[in-house]
Design a protein around this motif. Structure first.
Motif, PDB file in Angstrom:
ATOM      1  N   PHE A  95       9.026  -4.836   4.894  1.00 58.10           N
ATOM      2  CA  PHE A  95       7.911  -5.669   5.346  1.00 58.10           C
ATOM      3  C   PHE A  95       6.612  -4.858   5.323  1.00 58.10           C
ATOM      4  O   PHE A  95       5.587  -5.316   4.822  1.00 58.10           O
ATOM      5  N   MET A  96       6.671  -3.639   5.860  1.00 56.11           N
ATOM      6  CA  MET A  96       5.491  -2.761   5.871  1.00 56.11           C
ATOM      7  C   MET A  96       5.047  -2.456   4.442  1.00 56.11           C
ATOM      8  O   MET A  96       3.866  -2.494   4.131  1.00 56.11           O
ATOM      9  N   SER A  97       6.003  -2.156   3.590  1.00 56.75           N
ATOM     10  CA  SER A  97       5.700  -1.837   2.195  1.00 56.75           C
ATOM     11  C   SER A  97       5.018  -3.011   1.501  1.00 56.75           C
ATOM     12  O   SER A  97       3.979  -2.848   0.863  1.00 56.75           O
ATOM     13  N   ASP A  98       5.595  -4.189   1.619  1.00 60.33           N
ATOM     14  CA  ASP A  98       5.009  -5.383   0.995  1.00 60.33           C
ATOM     15  C   ASP A  98       3.605  -5.657   1.519  1.00 60.33           C
ATOM     16  O   ASP A  98       2.704  -6.023   0.765  1.00 60.33           O
ATOM     17  N   TYR A  99       3.430  -5.467   2.820  1.00 52.46           N
ATOM     18  CA  TYR A  99       2.143  -5.751   3.443  1.00 52.46           C
ATOM     19  C   TYR A  99       1.062  -4.818   2.888  1.00 52.46           C
ATOM     20  O   TYR A  99      -0.026  -5.259   2.527  1.00 52.46           O
TER      21      TYR A  99
END
Length: 123
Positions: A95-99
């Motif tokens: 999630f952090m990576s995609d964000y």
């Protein structure tokens, strides 16, 4: 042909506003880039929008993460690499990576320049 002063003023307004507001600064110093990346990512991860999304799916996630963030010429994030993390929830890390990968910084780099910035955040 005589140009009406009103049309000239409108043209100047649009011409100047596009050039002064649309341009993002070009950073050349590695320390400046690291400072701006850290500042913008801090703002992003502490923003109301991010916290709302995080708390909706990952309210229980707590801990510190150290990541490398790659930035390319046009100010886009080119890479997100987890260096170390107390957080083991792979869905949250994704999630952090995609964000962050969808983020575009408010600056640009010189042609063919790339920087990698180490960033640490605690949730």
């Amino acid at each position: 042909m005589k140009v009406q002063p009103v049309y000239l003023l409108i043209f100047l307004f649009f011409f100047l506003s596009q050039h002064s507001f649309a341009q993002r600064p070009v950073l050349t110093d590695e320390e400046q880039v690291a400072e701006m990346v850290t500042k913008e990512v801090d703002e992003m991860y502490h923003s109301e929008e991010f916290l709302k999304k995080k708390n909706k799916k990952f309210a229980e996630v707590k801990g510190t993460m150290v990541v490398d963030i790659g930035v390319v010429q046009n100010g886009k994030v080119s890479s997100f690499f987890k260096v170390d993390s107390e957080i083991k929830n792979i869905d949250f890390i994704n999630f952090m990576s995609d964000y962050i990968l969808s983020h575009k910084f408010k600056f640009k780099l010189q042609k063919q320049q790339r920087y990698k910035v180490r960033y640490s955040i605690t949730f």
